[in-house]
Design a protein around this motif. Structure first.
Motif, PDB file in Angstrom:
ATOM      1  N   TYR A  14       1.031  -1.044  -0.023  1.00  0.00           N
ATOM      2  CA  TYR A  14      -0.217   0.427   0.213  1.00  0.00           C
ATOM      3  C   TYR A  14       1.006   0.985   0.029  1.00  0.00           C
ATOM      4  CZ  TYR A  14      -3.275   3.453   1.948  1.00  0.00           C
ATOM      5  OH  TYR A  14      -3.584   4.718   2.288  1.00  0.00           O
ATOM      6  N   SER A  15       2.005   1.467   0.467  1.00  0.00           N
ATOM      7  CA  SER A  15       2.810   2.374   0.934  1.00  0.00           C
ATOM      8  C   SER A  15       3.434   2.299  -0.211  1.00  0.00           C
ATOM      9  CB  SER A  15       3.091   1.798   1.987  1.00  0.00           C
ATOM     10  OG  SER A  15       2.898   2.325   2.851  1.00  0.00           O
ATOM     11  N   ALA A  16       3.961   1.445  -1.789  1.00  0.00           N
ATOM     12  CA  ALA A  16       4.475   1.490  -1.795  1.00  0.00           C
ATOM     13  C   ALA A  16       4.716   2.987  -3.013  1.00  0.00           C
ATOM     14  CB  ALA A  16       5.148  -0.097  -3.388  1.00  0.00           C
ATOM     15  N   GLU A  17       3.414   3.243  -3.306  1.00  0.00           N
ATOM     16  CA  GLU A  17       3.400   4.279  -4.903  1.00  0.00           C
ATOM     17  C   GLU A  17       3.507   5.744  -3.918  1.00  0.00           C
ATOM     18  OE1 GLU A  17      -0.750   4.166  -5.896  1.00  0.00           O
ATOM     19  OE2 GLU A  17      -0.418   1.888  -6.875  1.00  0.00           O
ATOM     20  N   ASN A  18       3.553   5.820  -2.645  1.00  0.00           N
ATOM     21  CA  ASN A  18       3.968   6.875  -2.261  1.00  0.00           C
ATOM     22  C   ASN A  18       5.542   7.485  -1.534  1.00  0.00           C
ATOM     23  OD1 ASN A  18       1.118   8.142  -2.666  1.00  0.00           O
ATOM     24  ND2 ASN A  18       0.549   7.073  -0.930  1.00  0.00           N
ATOM     25  N   ALA A  19       6.121   6.042  -1.625  1.00  0.00           N
ATOM     26  CA  ALA A  19       7.400   6.403  -0.907  1.00  0.00           C
ATOM     27  C   ALA A  19       8.237   5.963  -1.914  1.00  0.00           C
ATOM     28  CB  ALA A  19       7.350   4.953   0.173  1.00  0.00           C
ATOM     29  N   PHE A  20       8.328   5.891  -3.596  1.00  0.00           N
ATOM     30  CA  PHE A  20       9.264   5.622  -4.212  1.00  0.00           C
ATOM     31  C   PHE A  20       9.116   6.616  -5.364  1.00  0.00           C
ATOM     32  CE2 PHE A  20       9.136   1.708  -2.382  1.00  0.00           C
ATOM     33  CZ  PHE A  20      10.342   1.623  -2.060  1.00  0.00           C
ATOM     34  N   VAL A  21       9.581   7.501  -5.846  1.00  0.00           N
ATOM     35  CA  VAL A  21      10.135   8.009  -7.308  1.00  0.00           C
ATOM     36  C   VAL A  21      10.877   7.333  -7.890  1.00  0.00           C
ATOM     37  CG1 VAL A  21       9.387   9.879  -6.008  1.00  0.00           C
ATOM     38  CG2 VAL A  21      11.505   9.846  -6.145  1.00  0.00           C
TER      39      VAL A  21
END
Length: 524
Positions: free
Chosen positions: A321-328
């Motif tokens: 769930y957190s992957a989309e917001n934690a990575f760029v």
């Protein structure tokens, strides 16, 4: 007649615990005497021929009681009769009768072996007398030295001379050293006697039982705790040795109940059939980069298990769930912006955030690409329930034997049927008393009042587990009233046993030996 306390009377001395328990023991002794009243007293026999005749008689009885055990087991295992109280009573009687024969056969061998090895009561008493005489000699020499101390006084008689003080100090030190040496030697010998007695009794009991059942076979080897990899080598060896104290068929039944954990613990040992298993998990802080790049500062964070797994689309639901917001994506422009955010965050902070990199795998199966994220300085430790499993805790070999006894009787009617019926029979008409804050017991005439506990609605009592400690480790006087030896003490007994000698309970011993010979036995 005693007046009530509310009416101005004093508390009746008859309500004292020691008097009440003495009364209960007296009632039990009276019941036992009444049961045996119809049997004539046997004529005294002390010749070798009489002993051989006794042995032959016991072996004949053993064959008869073994056959009765088989018949009782067939009835108990019959689904149509398994709940019949008469079947339960018949099974208990068969267990007690056969256990009594095994007890008597083994008892003769144990006493003979004690006498051969100088471990019988007479030999131990002679050793205690010799130790007492040696201690008395040391005391006599010291008394003589003190009585002659006036020769070391100064002329005015107010103090000792320097030479005299030195001589008295040397004499006192020699007295203390000699006495300590006797205590140390006698204490070591006492420990040796107690251990040898327990070992001899255990070996003979199991030698007799092994004629009827197998112990320490493949079933015991296959019975290992689910956490065996985390146990020390010594604890694993102790568990294997303890499992070998139970018949293979019984161990196989226990193993079929499912996984079980075995843990060493300093707290009170216990067994529970279904304990929540907890696991500590440490999570890493990562910041919400997409939000931070939009608002120019870190506002939100996530605590995740593994950033690397999160980048690959694996890991826990929280991580995915957190992957989309934690990575760029890692680009020169993003590196510049993220570097500015991290520098702004670290300014005036003692613990700094760091820029980390990982390889992301697209969900649609495209080419992997490199991403960046910011790891915060904090950790979060949580405790989570990871499952339900039977759990056994122990502190030494004796407690492990006790708790494994509870494992063996867990959902095992061939043990619990006999122990529950035995407990009801022994405590009929007796009032329960409080053992602990939430535990009740009926003291009866058991070797220890702890054995009178019952756990309603379960297969458990303390009779089989405590009895196994007595058979395998000599606890509770071996259920034959044998005290612990401590040669330097008066009478050669330990302080606890001088205050209250162990109570013999040969009927309880017969129950345990009978269950080891009968429960889960394969017939046919």
């Amino acid at each position: 007649m005693c007046r009530a306390v509310l009416d101005g009377g004093r508390r009746c001395p008859c309500t004292r615990g020691d008097r009440r328990r003495a009364y209960q023991r007296m009632r039990y002794a009276a019941r036992q005497a009444a049961a045996a009243a119809g049997a004539p007293d046997p004529a005294p026999r002390d010749t070798d021929g009489a002993e051989q005749a006794d042995s032959i008689t016991l072996q004949d009885r053993r064959s008869t009681t073994a056959a009765a055990i088989d018949s009782a087991l067939v009835a108990l295992r019959d689904p149509d009769r398994s709940s019949d109280p008469d079947v339960h009573e018949a099974y208990l009687n068969a267990v007690l009768d056969h256990g009594a024969v095994v007890r008597d056969v083994a008892g003769q061998r144990i006493e003979n072996t004690y006498a051969e090895r100088g471990l019988d009561d007479a030999s131990v008493g002679a050793e205690a007398t010799a130790v007492a005489a040696e201690l008395e000699q040391i005391e006599a020499r010291w008394r003589e030295t003190k009585s002659g101390s006036s020769a070391y006084l100064t002329a005015d008689g107010t103090s000792f001379t320097a030479e005299g003080a030195t001589a008295l100090d040397e004499a006192r030190n020699a007295y203390a050293a000699a006495k300590m040496a006797v205590y140390r030697r006698a204490g070591d010998r006492s420990k040796e006697i107690n251990e040898q007695r327990a070992q001899i009794a255990r070996e003979i009991y199991y030698d007799e039982l092994s004629r009827e059942r197998s112990f320490g076979g493949p079933a015991a080897e296959a019975f290992v705790p689910s956490n065996t990899a985390k146990m020390t080598r010594a604890d694993r060896a102790m568990f294997s040795a303890t499992a070998a104290l139970y018949p293979d068929d019984m161990v196989e039944h226990a193993n079929n109940l499912g996984d079980m954990l075995a843990k060493r613990s300093k707290a009170r040992a216990h067994y529970t059939a279904g304990a929540r298993q907890l696991s500590r998990r440490t999570r890493t802080e990562v910041f919400d980069l997409r939000d931070a790049m939009e608002y120019g500062r870190f506002r939100f964070n996530h605590f995740i298990d593994s950033p690397a797994d999160m980048a690959r689309g694996a890991g826990s639901i929280r991580d995915r769930y957190s992957a989309e917001n934690a990575f760029v994506p890692r680009t020169p422009d993003n590196e510049r912006k993220v570097g500015e955010l991290v520098a702004q965050y670290n300014d005036s902070r003692r613990q700094h955030a760091t820029i980390e990199y990982a390889t992301a795998i697209p969900k649609d199966g495209g080419e992997p690409y490199e991403v960046m994220y910011v790891k915060g300085p904090r950790k979060r430790v949580t405790t989570e329930v990871t499952g339900i499993s039977a759990e056994l805790t122990f502190s030494d070999a004796s407690s492990m034997t006790h708790e494994l006894g509870h494992r063996m009787e867990d959902r095992n009617p061939e043990i619990s049927t006999a122990t529950k019926a035995f407990l009801r029979r022994r405590t009929a008409g007796l009032a329960p008393e409080r053992y602990a804050r939430s535990e009740m017991t009926v003291a009866d005439g058991f070797a220890d009042r702890y054995m009178g506990k019952d756990y309603a609605g379960t297969h458990h009592t303390e009779l089989f587990s405590c009895g196994m400690e007595a058979v395998a480790h000599g606890r509770f006087g071996g259920l034959v009233g044998r005290p612990q030896v401590f040669l330097p003490a008066p009478g050669g007994l330990s302080i606890a046993d001088r205050a209250q000698r162990p109570k013999p309970d040969t009927e309880h011993l017969a129950l345990v030996l009978g269950l080891l010979a009968a429960a889960n036995k394969q017939i046919g």
